[in-house]
Design a protein around this motif. Structure first.
Motif, mmCIF file in Angstrom:
data_model
loop_
_atom_site.group_PDB
_atom_site.id
_atom_site.type_symbol
_atom_site.label_atom_id
_atom_site.label_comp_id
_atom_site.label_asym_id
_atom_site.label_seq_id
_atom_site.Cartn_x
_atom_site.Cartn_y
_atom_site.Cartn_z
ATOM 1 N N LEU A 56 0.813 -1.217 0.000
ATOM 2 C CA LEU A 56 0.000 0.000 0.000
ATOM 3 C C LEU A 56 0.848 1.269 0.000
ATOM 4 O O LEU A 56 0.670 2.151 -0.844
ATOM 5 C CB LEU A 56 -0.941 0.000 1.208
ATOM 6 N N THR A 57 1.756 1.384 0.945
ATOM 7 C CA THR A 57 2.574 2.597 1.060
ATOM 8 C C THR A 57 3.503 2.753 -0.140
ATOM 9 O O THR A 57 3.671 3.862 -0.653
ATOM 10 C CB THR A 57 3.402 2.563 2.360
ATOM 11 N N THR A 58 4.091 1.668 -0.585
ATOM 12 C CA THR A 58 4.977 1.724 -1.745
ATOM 13 C C THR A 58 4.223 2.193 -2.980
ATOM 14 O O THR A 58 4.725 3.007 -3.762
ATOM 15 C CB THR A 58 5.597 0.339 -1.997
ATOM 16 N N THR A 59 2.999 1.713 -3.163
ATOM 17 C CA THR A 59 2.187 2.111 -4.305
ATOM 18 C C THR A 59 1.894 3.605 -4.272
ATOM 19 O O THR A 59 1.978 4.287 -5.297
ATOM 20 C CB THR A 59 0.873 1.317 -4.325
ATOM 21 N N ILE A 60 1.562 4.114 -3.098
ATOM 22 C CA ILE A 60 1.267 5.545 -2.969
ATOM 23 C C ILE A 60 2.502 6.381 -3.271
ATOM 24 O O ILE A 60 2.432 7.370 -4.010
ATOM 25 C CB ILE A 60 0.714 5.853 -1.566
ATOM 26 N N LEU A 61 3.661 5.996 -2.732
ATOM 27 C CA LEU A 61 4.885 6.757 -2.982
ATOM 28 C C LEU A 61 5.293 6.727 -4.450
ATOM 29 O O LEU A 61 5.683 7.757 -5.017
ATOM 30 C CB LEU A 61 6.020 6.230 -2.110
ATOM 31 N N LEU A 62 5.208 5.577 -5.084
ATOM 32 C CA LEU A 62 5.569 5.480 -6.502
ATOM 33 C C LEU A 62 4.572 6.239 -7.370
ATOM 34 O O LEU A 62 4.956 6.835 -8.376
ATOM 35 C CB LEU A 62 5.668 4.020 -6.928
ATOM 36 N N SER A 63 3.313 6.249 -6.977
ATOM 37 C CA SER A 63 2.307 7.009 -7.712
ATOM 38 C C SER A 63 2.581 8.508 -7.607
ATOM 39 O O SER A 63 2.462 9.239 -8.593
ATOM 40 C CB SER A 63 0.919 6.684 -7.174
ATOM 41 N N LEU A 64 2.937 8.970 -6.420
ATOM 42 C CA LEU A 64 3.284 10.380 -6.250
ATOM 43 C C LEU A 64 4.523 10.755 -7.071
ATOM 44 O O LEU A 64 4.567 11.823 -7.681
ATOM 45 C CB LEU A 64 3.516 10.695 -4.778
ATOM 46 N N ALA A 65 5.517 9.878 -7.084
ATOM 47 C CA ALA A 65 6.723 10.143 -7.865
ATOM 48 C C ALA A 65 6.397 10.206 -9.360
ATOM 49 O O ALA A 65 6.881 11.104 -10.070
ATOM 50 C CB ALA A 65 7.768 9.068 -7.598
ATOM 51 N N ALA A 66 5.578 9.287 -9.839
ATOM 52 C CA ALA A 66 5.190 9.304 -11.255
ATOM 53 C C ALA A 66 4.389 10.553 -11.587
ATOM 54 O O ALA A 66 4.553 11.141 -12.656
ATOM 55 C CB ALA A 66 4.391 8.047 -11.591
ATOM 56 N N SER A 67 3.538 10.980 -10.669
ATOM 57 C CA SER A 67 2.753 12.192 -10.890
ATOM 58 C C SER A 67 3.653 13.426 -10.963
ATOM 59 O O SER A 67 3.460 14.294 -11.817
ATOM 60 C CB SER A 67 1.735 12.340 -9.760
ATOM 61 N N LEU A 68 4.624 13.511 -10.068
ATOM 62 C CA LEU A 68 5.555 14.653 -10.097
ATOM 63 C C LEU A 68 6.389 14.681 -11.366
ATOM 64 O O LEU A 68 6.594 15.736 -11.967
ATOM 65 C CB LEU A 68 6.463 14.615 -8.872
ATOM 66 N N ILE A 69 6.827 13.509 -11.805
ATOM 67 C CA ILE A 69 7.620 13.428 -13.031
ATOM 68 C C ILE A 69 6.781 13.852 -14.239
ATOM 69 O O ILE A 69 7.232 14.593 -15.106
ATOM 70 C CB ILE A 69 8.197 12.022 -13.218
ATOM 71 N N SER A 70 5.511 13.407 -14.269
ATOM 72 C CA SER A 70 4.660 13.757 -15.399
ATOM 73 C C SER A 70 4.339 15.238 -15.423
ATOM 74 O O SER A 70 4.186 15.843 -16.487
ATOM 75 C CB SER A 70 3.369 12.929 -15.376
ATOM 76 N N ARG A 71 4.225 15.871 -14.262
ATOM 77 C CA ARG A 71 3.977 17.311 -14.227
ATOM 78 C C ARG A 71 5.193 18.114 -14.647
ATOM 79 O O ARG A 71 5.061 19.186 -15.228
ATOM 80 C CB ARG A 71 3.557 17.746 -12.824
ATOM 81 N N LEU A 72 6.378 17.602 -14.356
ATOM 82 C CA LEU A 72 7.598 18.289 -14.760
ATOM 83 C C LEU A 72 7.844 18.212 -16.261
ATOM 84 O O LEU A 72 8.426 19.105 -16.846
ATOM 85 C CB LEU A 72 8.800 17.751 -13.997
ATOM 86 N N LEU A 73 7.384 17.115 -16.849
ATOM 87 C CA LEU A 73 7.573 16.941 -18.294
ATOM 88 C C LEU A 73 6.417 17.562 -18.993
ATOM 89 O O LEU A 73 6.289 18.132 -19.911
ATOM 90 C CB LEU A 73 7.683 15.460 -18.663
#
Length: 64
Positions: free
Chosen positions: A47-64
């Motif tokens: 659960l926690t790993t999924t949330i952290l990886l989802s947040l990281a993917a979201s931040l990366i997509s917003r930067l690009l």
């Protein structure tokens, strides 16, 4: 519809490839990740790993 199947297949493939690397980095052992034995099998719900990886993917997509 076929595009979603391809995307899901590729996502699962990437996750399976990067799972050992993520385990070495500490993902999968975070508080909130569930690991238990039931019916003779070991089950893992990250659960926690999924949330952290989802947040990281979201931040990366917003930067690009």
């Amino acid at each position: 519809m076929i595009r979603w199947f391809i995307v899901v297949f590729l996502a699962l493939l990437l996750i399976s490839w990067f799972t050992p690397l993520l385990n070495r980095l500490g993902f999968g052992r975070l508080p909130g990740d569930l690991r238990f034995r039931l019916f003779g099998r070991e089950w893992f719900i990250p659960l926690t790993t999924t949330i952290l990886l989802s947040l990281a993917a979201s931040l990366i997509s917003r930067l690009l």
